[in-house]
Scaffold this motif. Structure first.
Motif, PDB file in Angstrom:
ATOM      1  N   ARG A   8     -13.908 -69.870 -55.044  1.00 48.43           N
ATOM      2  CA  ARG A   8     -13.146 -70.539 -56.096  1.00 48.43           C
ATOM      3  C   ARG A   8     -11.986 -69.664 -56.576  1.00 48.43           C
ATOM      4  NH1 ARG A   8     -16.455 -73.329 -60.931  1.00 48.43           N
ATOM      5  NH2 ARG A   8     -17.492 -74.253 -59.110  1.00 48.43           N
ATOM      6  N   ALA A   9     -12.162 -68.350 -56.571  1.00 48.30           N
ATOM      7  CA  ALA A   9     -11.099 -67.430 -56.986  1.00 48.30           C
ATOM      8  C   ALA A   9      -9.883 -67.549 -56.070  1.00 48.30           C
ATOM      9  CB  ALA A   9     -11.621 -65.995 -56.997  1.00 48.30           C
ATOM     10  N   ILE A  10     -10.136 -67.576 -54.761  1.00 47.09           N
ATOM     11  CA  ILE A  10      -9.037 -67.730 -53.795  1.00 47.09           C
ATOM     12  C   ILE A  10      -8.322 -69.053 -54.035  1.00 47.09           C
ATOM     13  CG2 ILE A  10      -8.484 -68.028 -51.344  1.00 47.09           C
ATOM     14  CD1 ILE A  10     -10.783 -66.101 -50.716  1.00 47.09           C
ATOM     15  N   TYR A  11      -9.082 -70.084 -54.317  1.00 49.27           N
ATOM     16  CA  TYR A  11      -8.485 -71.398 -54.559  1.00 49.27           C
ATOM     17  C   TYR A  11      -7.569 -71.364 -55.788  1.00 49.27           C
ATOM     18  CZ  TYR A  11      -7.887 -76.286 -55.711  1.00 49.27           C
ATOM     19  OH  TYR A  11      -7.326 -77.497 -56.024  1.00 49.27           O
ATOM     20  N   TYR A  12      -8.056 -70.768 -56.885  1.00 49.48           N
ATOM     21  CA  TYR A  12      -7.234 -70.698 -58.099  1.00 49.48           C
ATOM     22  C   TYR A  12      -5.924 -69.946 -57.827  1.00 49.48           C
ATOM     23  CZ  TYR A  12     -10.703 -72.534 -61.394  1.00 49.48           C
ATOM     24  OH  TYR A  12     -11.567 -73.341 -62.097  1.00 49.48           O
ATOM     25  N   LEU A  13      -6.006 -68.851 -57.090  1.00 52.19           N
ATOM     26  CA  LEU A  13      -4.793 -68.095 -56.780  1.00 52.19           C
ATOM     27  C   LEU A  13      -3.779 -68.977 -56.071  1.00 52.19           C
ATOM     28  CD1 LEU A  13      -4.145 -64.569 -55.618  1.00 52.19           C
ATOM     29  CD2 LEU A  13      -3.520 -66.371 -54.020  1.00 52.19           C
ATOM     30  N   PHE A  14      -4.217 -69.700 -55.047  1.00 54.22           N
ATOM     31  CA  PHE A  14      -3.274 -70.511 -54.283  1.00 54.22           C
ATOM     32  C   PHE A  14      -2.769 -71.695 -55.107  1.00 54.22           C
ATOM     33  CE2 PHE A  14      -2.133 -73.879 -51.242  1.00 54.22           C
ATOM     34  CZ  PHE A  14      -1.119 -73.211 -50.572  1.00 54.22           C
ATOM     35  N   LEU A  15      -3.627 -72.292 -55.911  1.00 52.71           N
ATOM     36  CA  LEU A  15      -3.219 -73.416 -56.755  1.00 52.71           C
ATOM     37  C   LEU A  15      -2.009 -73.040 -57.611  1.00 52.71           C
ATOM     38  CD1 LEU A  15      -3.641 -76.175 -58.212  1.00 52.71           C
ATOM     39  CD2 LEU A  15      -5.290 -74.989 -59.696  1.00 52.71           C
ATOM     40  N   ILE A  16      -2.103 -71.917 -58.309  1.00 54.68           N
ATOM     41  CA  ILE A  16      -1.023 -71.522 -59.217  1.00 54.68           C
ATOM     42  C   ILE A  16       0.201 -71.049 -58.432  1.00 54.68           C
ATOM     43  CG2 ILE A  16      -0.373 -69.910 -61.054  1.00 54.68           C
ATOM     44  CD1 ILE A  16      -3.399 -69.977 -61.845  1.00 54.68           C
ATOM     45  N   ALA A  17      -0.036 -70.279 -57.368  1.00 53.69           N
ATOM     46  CA  ALA A  17       1.096 -69.789 -56.576  1.00 53.69           C
ATOM     47  C   ALA A  17       1.855 -70.942 -55.930  1.00 53.69           C
ATOM     48  CB  ALA A  17       0.595 -68.818 -55.504  1.00 53.69           C
ATOM     49  N   GLU A  18       1.154 -71.967 -55.495  1.00 52.06           N
ATOM     50  CA  GLU A  18       1.794 -73.076 -54.785  1.00 52.06           C
ATOM     51  C   GLU A  18       2.534 -74.019 -55.732  1.00 52.06           C
ATOM     52  OE1 GLU A  18       2.962 -75.259 -51.434  1.00 52.06           O
ATOM     53  OE2 GLU A  18       2.167 -73.237 -51.673  1.00 52.06           O
ATOM     54  N   VAL A  19       1.985 -74.240 -56.913  1.00 56.54           N
ATOM     55  CA  VAL A  19       2.690 -75.075 -57.898  1.00 56.54           C
ATOM     56  C   VAL A  19       3.873 -74.307 -58.476  1.00 56.54           C
ATOM     57  CG1 VAL A  19       2.485 -76.281 -60.096  1.00 56.54           C
ATOM     58  CG2 VAL A  19       0.632 -76.426 -58.424  1.00 56.54           C
ATOM     59  N   HIS A  20       3.701 -72.993 -58.708  1.00 61.43           N
ATOM     60  CA  HIS A  20       4.754 -72.140 -59.272  1.00 61.43           C
ATOM     61  C   HIS A  20       5.262 -72.747 -60.581  1.00 61.43           C
ATOM     62  CE1 HIS A  20       5.732 -68.574 -57.030  1.00 61.43           C
ATOM     63  NE2 HIS A  20       6.944 -68.530 -57.529  1.00 61.43           N
ATOM     64  N   PRO A  21       4.389 -72.848 -61.586  1.00 63.18           N
ATOM     65  CA  PRO A  21       4.722 -73.669 -62.759  1.00 63.18           C
ATOM     66  C   PRO A  21       5.732 -73.062 -63.729  1.00 63.18           C
ATOM     67  CG  PRO A  21       2.567 -72.637 -63.012  1.00 63.18           C
ATOM     68  CD  PRO A  21       3.011 -72.346 -61.618  1.00 63.18           C
ATOM     69  N   PHE A  22       6.027 -71.762 -63.606  1.00 60.88           N
ATOM     70  CA  PHE A  22       6.906 -71.111 -64.577  1.00 60.88           C
ATOM     71  C   PHE A  22       8.158 -70.562 -63.916  1.00 60.88           C
ATOM     72  CE2 PHE A  22       2.519 -70.741 -66.104  1.00 60.88           C
ATOM     73  CZ  PHE A  22       2.626 -71.358 -67.343  1.00 60.88           C
ATOM     74  N   ALA A  23       9.148 -70.258 -64.729  1.00 69.01           N
ATOM     75  CA  ALA A  23      10.390 -69.696 -64.199  1.00 69.01           C
ATOM     76  C   ALA A  23      10.174 -68.299 -63.645  1.00 69.01           C
ATOM     77  CB  ALA A  23      11.468 -69.677 -65.291  1.00 69.01           C
ATOM     78  N   ASP A  24       9.209 -67.573 -64.175  1.00 66.67           N
ATOM     79  CA  ASP A  24       8.914 -66.212 -63.728  1.00 66.67           C
ATOM     80  C   ASP A  24       7.454 -65.914 -64.035  1.00 66.67           C
ATOM     81  OD1 ASP A  24       9.386 -63.696 -62.673  1.00 66.67           O
ATOM     82  OD2 ASP A  24      10.140 -62.847 -64.548  1.00 66.67           O
ATOM     83  N   GLY A  25       6.886 -64.934 -63.330  1.00 70.35           N
ATOM     84  CA  GLY A  25       5.524 -64.496 -63.622  1.00 70.35           C
ATOM     85  C   GLY A  25       4.427 -65.255 -62.909  1.00 70.35           C
TER      86      GLY A  25
END
Length: 500
Positions: free
Chosen positions: A386-403
């Protein structure tokens, strides 16, 4: 002394007269000798081809605008277009200098009448130049200025839709309230009524005749989701359910080990994103609270990640699934980057972002895609998978301008700590390989490289002793963790064997 100052500035692409007679004469002499080109009153550019000169001017447009029109506000279409418009213009508002154009090679400053900085306008670093707040830009672009200096009505509507999807109804109401306060000083009462009508239509189902764009008319159907990304998340989830992953107990959950792990986690996570300090400088910032005076924002970036990785209320707590997942992400982003107002900490992106040829999820689809993607996490085994999944979820959506990278790793580690597993850091030497593995999943739908890479680096992290920081740093240096060239170095394990 004046000459030495001029010598010191020779490396700059654009140089300015500063009112010092000796230094300014030195610039004039260099221009006569062909080393510099005078492109405007008191403004000199390093010599080069016409294309090179234009490039230097555009790269330094903020400095030039601040010098030529001090106290101006980047406004109208420029505030929507990231500064330079498609016609190579920068639109500026100024209370006393207006109705004129200042032309440079490849760039024109368009001066329009408008008040100086208002509440919410952002000062651009130490320059005497400001960026219009979102509310000011919306009002100004609803005016009757030339089509080349303002956004279209559809573009204004699309921006409001993005704000609605990013920050829900409260975000649009906040925009309306702030715009109301600005209407009088901007002389934009009529424009405010138009804006108020657009916002009212978006917040109700009675939008017929007011909204014009397809996206606006579709708002009543619910928060949009990037279904292609959800399919990609399902591909990763399926692989994670069937892959045997390392089961590594937390090696740094208490006492000094927890502090030292959070320190190296913050150090590496910031370093690979461009916030670079020596280990010794970072140690002073985190462990002795000695902010580097010349780099206060970078210093607080280090502290922001450290605090989220160390403190009990965030270290082992994963954002709840669904709509609340997005809200908690926003709060952690705000904490992490609170000293960087220029990246809008705590707020979802308003413009599309990219990594190479990869375009991340559109701003209008961020909230819905994150909420839907987070629900899928519950169908994946807890811990490493589940940890790997969360990492990819946020990285792939890229929800913020930075960070986004830093936040994705923090949420990955929060799941690991929550389930009693050892956290993961991405050492500098391993980062290029890690990015390649992300790209393999994004572009080719191959989850195995990312799963294998994070499994290997998890084993690598768990093998170090985190009790003593000096010993830990020395061991990681011997393992080449701090090196940057995979062509010259290989990542080694704590025992000296080859890791990758």
């Amino acid at each position: 002394m004046a000459r030495s100052l001029a010598e010191k500035r020779q490396a700059d692409e654009v140089l300015f007269a500063i009112g010092d007679a000796s230094a300014d004469r030195h610039l004039q002499r260099r221009a006569k000798e062909g080393q510099l080109i005078r492109v405007g009153s008191g403004i000199y550019v390093q010599h080069g081809t016409a294309e090179e000169v234009e490039g230097r001017i555009r790269r330094n447009w903020q400095k030039i605008a601040a010098y030529a029109v001090p106290g101006a506000v980047v406004s109208h279409l420029s505030a929507f277009a990231g500064g330079i418009t498609p016609s190579h213009e920068v639109v500026l508002s100024h209370p006393t200098r207006f109705n004129r154009r200042i032309r440079y090679p490849g760039l024109t400053l368009v001066l329009m009448k408008g008040p100086g900085p208002q509440p919410g306008d952002l000062r651009l670093g130490s320059l005497d130049l400001y960026w219009a707040s979102q509310e000011r830009a919306l009002l100004e672009n609803l005016g009757r200025s030339s089509a080349t200096t303002r956004a279209t009505r559809d573009q204004v509507e699309e921006r409001l839709i993005t704000c609605l999807n990013a920050n829900k109804e409260a975000g649009l109401n906040q925009i309306r309230d702030r715009a109301r306060e600005l209407a009088e000083p901007l002389g934009a009462q009529t424009h405010y009524e138009v804006l108020n009508g657009l916002i009212g239509a978006l917040l109700s189902t009675h939008s017929k005749g007011v909204l014009k764009t397809k996206a606006g008319l579709a708002i009543a159907q619910g928060t949009p989701i990037d279904m292609a990304r959800v399919e990609l998340f399902n591909t990763l989830a399926t692989a994670l359910r069937t892959t045997v992953l390392p089961d590594l107990a937390d090696v740094a959950g208490q006492g000094s080990s927890r502090i030292h792990f959070a320190f190296v986690e913050s150090y590496f996570s910031n370093y690979v994103e461009g916030t670079r300090f020596s280990v010794e400088e970072a140690e002073s910032i985190v462990l002795r609270n000695q902010i580097v005076a010349q780099r206060p924002k970078d210093s607080h970036d280090i502290l922001g990640v450290f605090n989220l990785a160390y403190q009990t209320e965030t270290r082992a707590i994963v954002p709840p699934v669904g709509d609340d997942f997005v809200d908690v992400l926003q709060e952690r982003h705000r904490i992490m980057l609170e000293r960087r107002p220029e990246v809008n900490p705590g707020h979802l992106k308003l413009d599309a972002n990219y990594a190479g040829t990869t375009e991340f999820v559109q701003p209008s689809h961020v909230r819905g895609t994150l909420a839907e993607g987070s629900r899928l996490a519950l169908a994946i085994p807890e811990g490493m998978a589940r940890a790997i999944y969360y990492l990819f979820l946020i990285a792939e959506v890229h929800p913020f301008a930075d960070g986004n990278g830093r936040l994705s790793r923090l949420v990955m580690n929060a799941e690991l700590s929550r389930s009693g597993h050892s956290r993961i850091i991405i050492p500098t030497l391993f980062h290029p390989q890690f990015v390649d593995c992300l790209r393999a999943l994004t572009q080719n739908g191959r989850p195995e490289p990312l799963i294998n890479a994070l499994s290997r680096v998890a084993i690598w992290c768990a093998a170090f002793d985190y009790k003593d920081l000096a010993t830990l740093v020395s061991a990681m240096r011997r393992a080449n963790a701090f090196e940057e060239s995979p062509a010259e170095f290989r990542l080694l394990n704590a025992d000296g064997s080859r890791a990758t």
